[in-house]
Design a protein around this motif. Structure first.
Motif, PDB file in Angstrom:
ATOM      1  N   ARG A 104     -23.484  27.558-129.241  1.00 39.16           N
ATOM      2  CA  ARG A 104     -22.309  27.313-130.101  1.00 39.16           C
ATOM      3  C   ARG A 104     -22.090  28.477-131.074  1.00 39.16           C
ATOM      4  O   ARG A 104     -20.948  28.894-131.318  1.00 39.16           O
ATOM      5  N   ARG A 105     -23.183  29.025-131.600  1.00 41.47           N
ATOM      6  CA  ARG A 105     -23.052  30.161-132.518  1.00 41.47           C
ATOM      7  C   ARG A 105     -22.520  31.397-131.794  1.00 41.47           C
ATOM      8  O   ARG A 105     -21.680  32.130-132.323  1.00 41.47           O
ATOM      9  N   LEU A 106     -22.997  31.616-130.592  1.00 44.01           N
ATOM     10  CA  LEU A 106     -22.548  32.784-129.837  1.00 44.01           C
ATOM     11  C   LEU A 106     -21.081  32.666-129.426  1.00 44.01           C
ATOM     12  O   LEU A 106     -20.398  33.671-129.244  1.00 44.01           O
ATOM     13  N   LEU A 107     -20.610  31.442-129.281  1.00 41.52           N
ATOM     14  CA  LEU A 107     -19.205  31.243-128.912  1.00 41.52           C
ATOM     15  C   LEU A 107     -18.253  31.780-129.977  1.00 41.52           C
ATOM     16  O   LEU A 107     -17.083  32.074-129.680  1.00 41.52           O
ATOM     17  N   LYS A 108     -18.738  31.905-131.204  1.00 38.89           N
ATOM     18  CA  LYS A 108     -17.893  32.469-132.260  1.00 38.89           C
ATOM     19  C   LYS A 108     -17.498  33.901-131.930  1.00 38.89           C
ATOM     20  O   LYS A 108     -16.421  34.366-132.315  1.00 38.89           O
ATOM     21  N   VAL A 109     -18.376  34.622-131.217  1.00 37.85           N
ATOM     22  CA  VAL A 109     -18.070  35.988-130.790  1.00 37.85           C
ATOM     23  C   VAL A 109     -16.869  35.976-129.850  1.00 37.85           C
ATOM     24  O   VAL A 109     -15.959  36.808-129.960  1.00 37.85           O
ATOM     25  N   ALA A 110     -16.863  35.021-128.920  1.00 34.14           N
ATOM     26  CA  ALA A 110     -15.750  34.925-127.968  1.00 34.14           C
ATOM     27  C   ALA A 110     -14.448  34.578-128.674  1.00 34.14           C
ATOM     28  O   ALA A 110     -13.384  35.107-128.338  1.00 34.14           O
ATOM     29  N   LYS A 111     -14.510  33.699-129.662  1.00 35.48           N
ATOM     30  CA  LYS A 111     -13.294  33.306-130.368  1.00 35.48           C
ATOM     31  C   LYS A 111     -12.681  34.473-131.131  1.00 35.48           C
ATOM     32  O   LYS A 111     -11.464  34.539-131.320  1.00 35.48           O
ATOM     33  N   LYS A 112     -13.530  35.394-131.584  1.00 28.37           N
ATOM     34  CA  LYS A 112     -13.015  36.566-132.292  1.00 28.37           C
ATOM     35  C   LYS A 112     -12.468  37.610-131.322  1.00 28.37           C
ATOM     36  O   LYS A 112     -11.520  38.328-131.641  1.00 28.37           O
ATOM     37  N   ALA A 113     -13.091  37.701-130.144  1.00 30.68           N
ATOM     38  CA  ALA A 113     -12.723  38.752-129.190  1.00 30.68           C
ATOM     39  C   ALA A 113     -11.503  38.401-128.344  1.00 30.68           C
ATOM     40  O   ALA A 113     -10.759  39.288-127.932  1.00 30.68           O
ATOM     41  N   VAL A 114     -11.296  37.114-128.091  1.00 27.43           N
ATOM     42  CA  VAL A 114     -10.190  36.682-127.229  1.00 27.43           C
ATOM     43  C   VAL A 114      -9.053  36.157-128.098  1.00 27.43           C
ATOM     44  O   VAL A 114      -9.282  35.303-128.961  1.00 27.43           O
ATOM     45  N   PRO A 115      -7.820  36.620-127.889  1.00 22.88           N
ATOM     46  CA  PRO A 115      -6.689  36.087-128.656  1.00 22.88           C
ATOM     47  C   PRO A 115      -6.572  34.579-128.477  1.00 22.88           C
ATOM     48  O   PRO A 115      -6.777  34.054-127.378  1.00 22.88           O
ATOM     49  N   ARG A 116      -6.232  33.898-129.550  1.00 22.97           N
ATOM     50  CA  ARG A 116      -6.175  32.433-129.525  1.00 22.97           C
ATOM     51  C   ARG A 116      -5.275  31.905-128.409  1.00 22.97           C
ATOM     52  O   ARG A 116      -5.583  30.905-127.753  1.00 22.97           O
ATOM     53  N   LEU A 117      -4.159  32.578-128.163  1.00 22.61           N
ATOM     54  CA  LEU A 117      -3.228  32.122-127.133  1.00 22.61           C
ATOM     55  C   LEU A 117      -3.823  32.198-125.727  1.00 22.61           C
ATOM     56  O   LEU A 117      -3.316  31.558-124.802  1.00 22.61           O
ATOM     57  N   ASP A 118      -4.895  32.983-125.565  1.00 24.39           N
ATOM     58  CA  ASP A 118      -5.516  33.136-124.245  1.00 24.39           C
ATOM     59  C   ASP A 118      -6.756  32.260-124.063  1.00 24.39           C
ATOM     60  O   ASP A 118      -7.369  32.276-122.989  1.00 24.39           O
ATOM     61  N   TRP A 119      -7.152  31.522-125.077  1.00 26.03           N
ATOM     62  CA  TRP A 119      -8.368  30.717-124.970  1.00 26.03           C
ATOM     63  C   TRP A 119      -8.331  29.754-123.794  1.00 26.03           C
ATOM     64  O   TRP A 119      -9.291  29.656-123.022  1.00 26.03           O
TER      65      TRP A 119
END
Length: 428
Positions: free
Chosen positions: A104-119
């Motif tokens: 769950r902590r590492l997923l924060k990296v993905a949320k910052k790297a991927v634009p919200r509209l592309d999640w």
């Protein structure tokens, strides 16, 4: 104001610019007419992918940005965001909820790297390797269930079979795809490819494209050979994964600690450790008491005999390794070469097999007077030397390319796994 002057003003306004309503309409249409700043002007499609590598000594997240110029072509890798944490998920075998929190902590990296509209359209995948393969089935499954729960709560696209333990052979094949993709060797006109040597904590892999039929014909069993269909090309690869021959598992085997009970009162001695050394060492969620040999049996010769029993009769020696392939060696091959001062930590470099042997002798024979940075450095360097020479059969003069990154992308199987996902590679 005279009628003629008023008429002239109206004409000038009409010619000089659009009305307020027209201006508003033009601004609304701009995004539809012009490409956004984040997209190429030729309307190539940008997409993202998130891959978790759950290894035996750590968990890593790779967030890839791809550009797809055409459905028939390989995508272009534009960027990678990488982050890692220790220990690996297997260390939480008795507390799987903690493993879930790590992911769950590492997923924060993905949320910052991927634009919200592309999640919602960004696939999220985790593949576990030898750390979980070495665990009892029920404990490994409990860890996977926790990760699946975290994935299902996330805003990303969670495909079928998104969380699983990867087969060791596929680990080697996917690493081969990664390195050959990054070095530009994956196309229909491929004549040269690079081989890979991956040394993890729990397992080690070797994969290369043989040039001689004898290499395939003399393979011990059929699962040493894998056929890979890739677009218009078919590759018949020599590939094998040795579970239990990763650098941490090899330590256990050399110490005689594999499967031993009563760890709280056992002390495992080794001539690969400094004479007066005694400490605790943890791997796979278990803690071991380890020490040097107080009777003074230390040094390279004694240590080599200890690690030889981990390799002899286990590792198959394929043909044609000497000069026919360029081999990239990474993971703990790279890390221990850096620790030993053989290469720099930034760029890596070319090493001969004899360089590992020479430095292993220096470290092992001087560790009483000059303790190494890591107490296990003698054992690890001796094991790498033994694995390369007595295991795979490389000559002293064989040159290896030690690397951590290629074109700023981590050298691992993770990129190959994502290409497998997007391109539906047929591995059998």
């Amino acid at each position: 104001m005279k009628p003629t002057v008023l008429l002239l003003l109206l004409v000038l306004l009409a010619v000089s610019g659009p009305s307020r309503a027209q201006v508003r309409s033009s601004h609304l249409d701009l995004p539809r007419i012009l490409p956004s700043l984040s997209r190429p002007a030729n309307h190539s499609r940008i997409f993202y992918a998130v891959m978790f590598d759950a290894g035996s000594t750590g968990t890593r997240i790779h967030v890839y940005t791809f550009i797809q110029n055409g459905s028939e072509k390989l995508p272009v890798l534009d960027n990678e965001m990488f982050h890692s944490t220790k220990p690996g998920l297997s260390a939480y075998a008795d507390s799987p909820e903690t493993a879930g929190e790590t992911v769950r902590r590492l997923l924060k990296v993905a949320k910052k790297a991927v634009p919200r509209l592309d999640w919602k359209r960004t696939p999220l995948v985790l593949r576990a390797t030898a750390g979980l393969r070495l665990l009892p089935v029920e404990k490994a499954q409990a860890l996977l269930d926790q990760v699946q729960h975290v994935f299902d709560e996330s805003p990303f696209l969670v495909p079928d079979n998104s969380v699983s333990i990867m087969d060791g052979t596929n680990e080697g094949i996917l690493a081969w795809i990664s390195l050959n993709f990054l070095t530009g060797h994956l196309n229909a006109n491929t004549k040269k490819t690079v081989g890979i040597l991956d040394l993890g904590g729990g397992s080690t892999q070797i994969t290369f494209l043989p040039k001689l039929k004898k290499t395939v014909e003399t393979a011990p069993v059929a699962d040493f050979v894998a056929r890979l269909d890739f677009f218009n090309s078919t590759f018949e690869l020599y590939s094998h994964s040795y579970l239990g021959n990763g650098i941490m598992a090899a330590r256990l085997a050399a110490l005689g600690a594999l499967g031993v009970e009563g760890l709280e009162w056992r002390v495992f001695k080794s001539s690969c450790l400094p004479n007066k050394f005694r400490d605790e060492w943890s791997f796979g969620g278990l803690t071991y008491q380890v020490s040097g040999d107080p009777d003074g049996h230390a040094g390279y010769k004694h240590c080599y005999q200890e690690v030889l029993k981990v390799v002899k009769g286990i590792i198959h020696q394929p043909c044609e390794l000497e000069d026919s392939n360029v081999f990239f060696a990474f993971s703990y091959y790279f890390d221990r070469a850096v620790d030993a001062g053989l290469i720099g930590g930034a760029q890596g470099g070319m090493l001969q097999v004899r360089d590992f042997k020479k430095r292993a002798k220096e470290v092992c024979n001087k560790m009483t007077k000059f303790p190494p940075i890591s107490s296990f450095l003698c054992m690890d360097l001796a094991y790498i030397t033994c694995l390369l020479k007595d295991g795979f059969g490389f000559k002293d003069s064989t040159v290896l390319q030690l690397t951590k990154k290629v074109n700023n992308v981590e050298a691992s199987w993770a990129l190959g796994a994502m290409l497998d996902h997007f391109q539906s590679l047929k591995i059998r």
